[in-house]
Design a protein around this motif. Structure first.
Motif, PDB file in Angstrom:
ATOM      1  N   GLU A 175     -10.486   2.410  -4.426  1.00 44.63           N
ATOM      2  CA  GLU A 175     -10.498   3.877  -4.423  1.00 44.63           C
ATOM      3  C   GLU A 175      -9.124   4.451  -4.757  1.00 44.63           C
ATOM      4  OE1 GLU A 175     -12.668   6.598  -3.476  1.00 44.63           O
ATOM      5  OE2 GLU A 175     -14.291   5.220  -3.986  1.00 44.63           O
ATOM      6  N   LEU A 176      -8.077   3.723  -4.344  1.00 45.86           N
ATOM      7  CA  LEU A 176      -6.707   4.177  -4.601  1.00 45.86           C
ATOM      8  C   LEU A 176      -6.166   3.683  -5.939  1.00 45.86           C
ATOM      9  CD1 LEU A 176      -5.161   3.601  -1.053  1.00 45.86           C
ATOM     10  CD2 LEU A 176      -5.817   5.785  -2.076  1.00 45.86           C
ATOM     11  N   ASN A 177      -6.980   2.882  -6.639  1.00 43.71           N
ATOM     12  CA  ASN A 177      -6.590   2.327  -7.938  1.00 43.71           C
ATOM     13  C   ASN A 177      -5.349   1.435  -7.834  1.00 43.71           C
ATOM     14  OD1 ASN A 177      -7.038   1.951 -10.709  1.00 43.71           O
ATOM     15  ND2 ASN A 177      -5.571   3.560 -11.243  1.00 43.71           N
ATOM     16  N   VAL A 178      -5.319   0.620  -6.764  1.00 44.55           N
ATOM     17  CA  VAL A 178      -4.225  -0.334  -6.560  1.00 44.55           C
ATOM     18  C   VAL A 178      -4.833  -1.689  -6.168  1.00 44.55           C
ATOM     19  CG1 VAL A 178      -2.572   1.441  -5.857  1.00 44.55           C
ATOM     20  CG2 VAL A 178      -3.972   0.301  -4.118  1.00 44.55           C
ATOM     21  N   ASP A 179      -3.989  -2.703  -6.036  1.00 47.40           N
ATOM     22  CA  ASP A 179      -4.424  -4.024  -5.586  1.00 47.40           C
ATOM     23  C   ASP A 179      -4.042  -4.222  -4.121  1.00 47.40           C
ATOM     24  OD1 ASP A 179      -5.380  -4.798  -8.140  1.00 47.40           O
ATOM     25  OD2 ASP A 179      -3.326  -5.295  -8.764  1.00 47.40           O
ATOM     26  N   GLN A 180      -4.892  -4.925  -3.378  1.00 44.70           N
ATOM     27  CA  GLN A 180      -4.559  -5.253  -1.993  1.00 44.70           C
ATOM     28  C   GLN A 180      -3.607  -6.449  -1.952  1.00 44.70           C
ATOM     29  OE1 GLN A 180      -6.608  -6.499   2.303  1.00 44.70           O
ATOM     30  NE2 GLN A 180      -7.902  -6.346   0.484  1.00 44.70           N
ATOM     31  N   GLU A 181      -2.607  -6.354  -1.105  1.00 44.25           N
ATOM     32  CA  GLU A 181      -1.669  -7.464  -0.868  1.00 44.25           C
ATOM     33  C   GLU A 181      -1.680  -7.786   0.619  1.00 44.25           C
ATOM     34  OE1 GLU A 181       3.100  -7.680  -0.812  1.00 44.25           O
ATOM     35  OE2 GLU A 181       2.271  -7.476  -2.839  1.00 44.25           O
ATOM     36  N   ILE A 182      -1.858  -9.070   0.969  1.00 42.93           N
ATOM     37  CA  ILE A 182      -1.942  -9.485   2.369  1.00 42.93           C
ATOM     38  C   ILE A 182      -0.573  -9.886   2.883  1.00 42.93           C
ATOM     39  CG2 ILE A 182      -3.031 -11.062   3.999  1.00 42.93           C
ATOM     40  CD1 ILE A 182      -5.048  -9.258   2.665  1.00 42.93           C
ATOM     41  N   PHE A 183      -0.234  -9.406   4.075  1.00 43.47           N
ATOM     42  CA  PHE A 183       1.016  -9.788   4.734  1.00 43.47           C
ATOM     43  C   PHE A 183       0.673 -10.399   6.088  1.00 43.47           C
ATOM     44  CE2 PHE A 183       4.728  -8.804   7.463  1.00 43.47           C
ATOM     45  CZ  PHE A 183       5.721  -9.450   6.736  1.00 43.47           C
ATOM     46  N   ASP A 184       0.936 -11.692   6.262  1.00 41.93           N
ATOM     47  CA  ASP A 184       0.627 -12.408   7.494  1.00 41.93           C
ATOM     48  C   ASP A 184       1.758 -12.222   8.501  1.00 41.93           C
ATOM     49  OD1 ASP A 184      -0.631 -14.106   9.292  1.00 41.93           O
ATOM     50  OD2 ASP A 184       0.223 -15.924   8.398  1.00 41.93           O
ATOM     51  N   THR A 185       1.413 -11.819   9.717  1.00 43.13           N
ATOM     52  CA  THR A 185       2.425 -11.526  10.730  1.00 43.13           C
ATOM     53  C   THR A 185       1.839 -11.772  12.117  1.00 43.13           C
ATOM     54  OG1 THR A 185       4.019  -9.816  11.423  1.00 43.13           O
ATOM     55  CG2 THR A 185       1.789  -9.083  10.965  1.00 43.13           C
ATOM     56  N   PRO A 186       2.650 -12.021  13.135  1.00 40.06           N
ATOM     57  CA  PRO A 186       2.115 -12.199  14.486  1.00 40.06           C
ATOM     58  C   PRO A 186       1.269 -10.997  14.929  1.00 40.06           C
ATOM     59  CG  PRO A 186       4.387 -12.938  14.416  1.00 40.06           C
ATOM     60  CD  PRO A 186       4.104 -12.286  13.087  1.00 40.06           C
ATOM     61  N   PHE A 187       0.188 -11.282  15.628  1.00 37.77           N
ATOM     62  CA  PHE A 187      -0.770 -10.247  16.024  1.00 37.77           C
ATOM     63  C   PHE A 187      -0.113  -9.152  16.865  1.00 37.77           C
ATOM     64  CE2 PHE A 187      -4.555  -8.820  18.564  1.00 37.77           C
ATOM     65  CZ  PHE A 187      -5.278  -8.314  17.493  1.00 37.77           C
ATOM     66  N   GLU A 188       0.799  -9.550  17.760  1.00 39.32           N
ATOM     67  CA  GLU A 188       1.432  -8.559  18.624  1.00 39.32           C
ATOM     68  C   GLU A 188       2.330  -7.603  17.834  1.00 39.32           C
ATOM     69  OE1 GLU A 188       3.488 -12.596  19.459  1.00 39.32           O
ATOM     70  OE2 GLU A 188       1.488 -11.822  18.981  1.00 39.32           O
ATOM     71  N   ASN A 189       2.809  -8.011  16.658  1.00 38.51           N
ATOM     72  CA  ASN A 189       3.582  -7.107  15.809  1.00 38.51           C
ATOM     73  C   ASN A 189       2.707  -5.990  15.242  1.00 38.51           C
ATOM     74  OD1 ASN A 189       5.746  -8.729  16.294  1.00 38.51           O
ATOM     75  ND2 ASN A 189       5.965  -9.490  14.212  1.00 38.51           N
ATOM     76  N   ILE A 190       1.410  -6.292  15.128  1.00 40.04           N
ATOM     77  CA  ILE A 190       0.457  -5.292  14.656  1.00 40.04           C
ATOM     78  C   ILE A 190       0.095  -4.335  15.788  1.00 40.04           C
ATOM     79  CG2 ILE A 190      -1.861  -4.923  13.744  1.00 40.04           C
ATOM     80  CD1 ILE A 190      -1.635  -7.683  12.387  1.00 40.04           C
ATOM     81  N   THR A 191      -0.358  -4.882  16.907  1.00 37.67           N
ATOM     82  CA  THR A 191      -0.833  -4.035  18.011  1.00 37.67           C
ATOM     83  C   THR A 191       0.277  -3.198  18.634  1.00 37.67           C
ATOM     84  OG1 THR A 191      -0.586  -5.905  19.550  1.00 37.67           O
ATOM     85  CG2 THR A 191      -2.750  -5.580  18.554  1.00 37.67           C
ATOM     86  N   SER A 192       1.519  -3.642  18.504  1.00 41.40           N
ATOM     87  CA  SER A 192       2.650  -2.868  19.033  1.00 41.40           C
ATOM     88  C   SER A 192       3.088  -1.755  18.086  1.00 41.40           C
ATOM     89  CB  SER A 192       3.839  -3.786  19.292  1.00 41.40           C
ATOM     90  OG  SER A 192       4.354  -4.294  18.063  1.00 41.40           O
ATOM     91  N   GLY A 193       2.599  -1.815  16.827  1.00 48.62           N
ATOM     92  CA  GLY A 193       2.986  -0.828  15.831  1.00 48.62           C
ATOM     93  C   GLY A 193       4.261  -1.164  15.087  1.00 48.62           C
ATOM     94  N   THR A 194       4.872  -2.316  15.405  1.00 46.21           N
ATOM     95  CA  THR A 194       6.142  -2.706  14.770  1.00 46.21           C
ATOM     96  C   THR A 194       6.030  -2.779  13.251  1.00 46.21           C
ATOM     97  OG1 THR A 194       6.788  -3.963  16.720  1.00 46.21           O
ATOM     98  CG2 THR A 194       7.925  -4.497  14.668  1.00 46.21           C
ATOM     99  N   VAL A 195       4.913  -3.305  12.750  1.00 45.06           N
ATOM    100  CA  VAL A 195       4.750  -3.468  11.302  1.00 45.06           C
ATOM    101  C   VAL A 195       4.730  -2.130  10.569  1.00 45.06           C
ATOM    102  CG1 VAL A 195       3.557  -5.674  11.466  1.00 45.06           C
ATOM    103  CG2 VAL A 195       2.228  -3.560  11.540  1.00 45.06           C
ATOM    104  N   PHE A 196       4.401  -1.068  11.288  1.00 44.09           N
ATOM    105  CA  PHE A 196       4.378   0.255  10.658  1.00 44.09           C
ATOM    106  C   PHE A 196       5.736   0.945  10.750  1.00 44.09           C
ATOM    107  CE2 PHE A 196      -0.144  -0.264  12.091  1.00 44.09           C
ATOM    108  CZ  PHE A 196      -0.659  -0.487  10.826  1.00 44.09           C
ATOM    109  N   THR A 197       6.426   0.801  11.866  1.00 44.68           N
ATOM    110  CA  THR A 197       7.739   1.430  12.003  1.00 44.68           C
ATOM    111  C   THR A 197       8.760   0.785  11.068  1.00 44.68           C
ATOM    112  OG1 THR A 197       8.278  -0.007  13.884  1.00 44.68           O
ATOM    113  CG2 THR A 197       7.332   2.135  14.386  1.00 44.68           C
ATOM    114  N   THR A 198       8.527  -0.483  10.707  1.00 41.60           N
ATOM    115  CA  THR A 198       9.428  -1.177   9.776  1.00 41.60           C
ATOM    116  C   THR A 198       8.932  -1.127   8.339  1.00 41.60           C
ATOM    117  OG1 THR A 198       8.300  -3.270  10.285  1.00 41.60           O
ATOM    118  CG2 THR A 198      10.298  -2.758  11.539  1.00 41.60           C
ATOM    119  N   ASN A 199       7.856  -0.368   8.102  1.00 42.02           N
ATOM    120  CA  ASN A 199       7.297  -0.201   6.754  1.00 42.02           C
ATOM    121  C   ASN A 199       6.931  -1.521   6.080  1.00 42.02           C
ATOM    122  OD1 ASN A 199       7.303   2.645   6.577  1.00 42.02           O
ATOM    123  ND2 ASN A 199       9.493   2.642   6.132  1.00 42.02           N
TER     124      ASN A 199
END
Length: 271
Positions: A80-104
């Motif tokens: 829908e956004l006319n882009v490709d998905q790229e996967i970034f593997d990271t520890p689960f707690e980095n996701i649930t804590s929001g760290t992956v978003f604050t660090t862009n």
């Protein structure tokens, strides 16, 4: 340090202006997408999805690709956004804590992730897209069928999951020891090797594992009333709206059912 003359300072002004422009360009990494909808992505031309591998069949590595139910759903958003998905593997707690978003590090997170109040304090979620419950995995010939059978035994859990929360909540009542594992494959393997007497995790992944390894079995499900959501940075309403719209469209058109059947061998039960 010697003082610079006025002429020297004036001569340096164009250089300083260029340097300031260069710095501003470097900081602004987001690239507008989707015709001025307000959506910006951390990488131009990419929709970066954070996940924690492996969590089959939601996301796992097959050869040199990451595939799975969640991957296919997010591919619909990327399209829908006319882009490709790229996967970034990271520890689960980095996701649930929001760290992956604050660090862009990523735009969104798809990791078979249950929506709950604690996680909602750190990240936003899409509308629910998958219903789940907890389940018990054991060796096929095990006498363990339910939590009361684990008295004096060892129960494996995956770190940072709702399965771990459920196991800890019931450990005193049933008298078992909780053994923590960093990821799902380590926990599942521990059941097969006898390192633990049973393991608890989401029903979807454990049924998939028992199908692949028939020397194991799922003996009990616990109705915890969980739903998965796609995680987003707090306040990223533009991307959340797009994700919600894509999920709704997929369900309305039957695309969601097709993807579900591809990964689970059956169509989802209708509420």
């Amino acid at each position: 340090m010697a003082r610079r003359t006025r002429h020297a300072v004036l001569a340096m002004l164009p250089v300083l202006a260029l340097a300031a422009t260069a710095c501003a360009t470097k900081v602004d990494q987001g690239a507008p997408q989707d015709g001025g909808s307000g959506i910006s992505l951390v990488k131009s031309g990419k929709l970066v999805t954070c996940t924690h591998l492996s969590y089959k069949p939601f996301q796992y590595t097959d050869g040199d690709k990451t595939v799975g139910f969640d991957v296919d759903l997010v591919d619909l958003v990327a399209k829908e956004l006319n882009v490709d998905q790229e996967i970034f593997d990271t520890p689960f707690e980095n996701i649930t804590s929001g760290t992956v978003f604050t660090t862009n590090e990523c735009d969104l997170a798809a990791a078979g992730m249950t929506i709950n109040e604690d996680r909602k304090k750190a990240i936003d979620f899409s509308e629910p897209y998958f219903d789940a419950s907890q389940a018990l995995l054991v060796k096929k010939d095990s006498a363990v069928k339910d939590l009361p059978d684990l008295k004096g035994k060892r129960l494996g859990v995956q770190q940072g999951t709702t399965g771990e929360e459920y196991a800890n909540k019931n450990s005193a009542t049933h008298g078992y020891t909780v053994v923590q594992f960093e990821d799902l494959p380590l926990m599942e393997t521990a059941v097969r090797t006898g390192a633990v007497d049973a393991a608890i995790n989401d029903n979807g992944v454990l049924f998939d594992y028992a199908k692949e390894y028939p020397d194991t079995a799922v003996t009990k499900e616990f109705d915890t009333g969980e739903s998965y959501g796609i995680g987003l940075k707090k306040g990223n309403t533009a991307l959340k709206t797009k994700v919600d719209d894509v999920l709704k469209k997929a369900k309305d058109t039957g695309e969601y059912d097709r993807i579900y059947e591809k990964w689970f061998g059956k169509k989802p039960e209708k509420k």
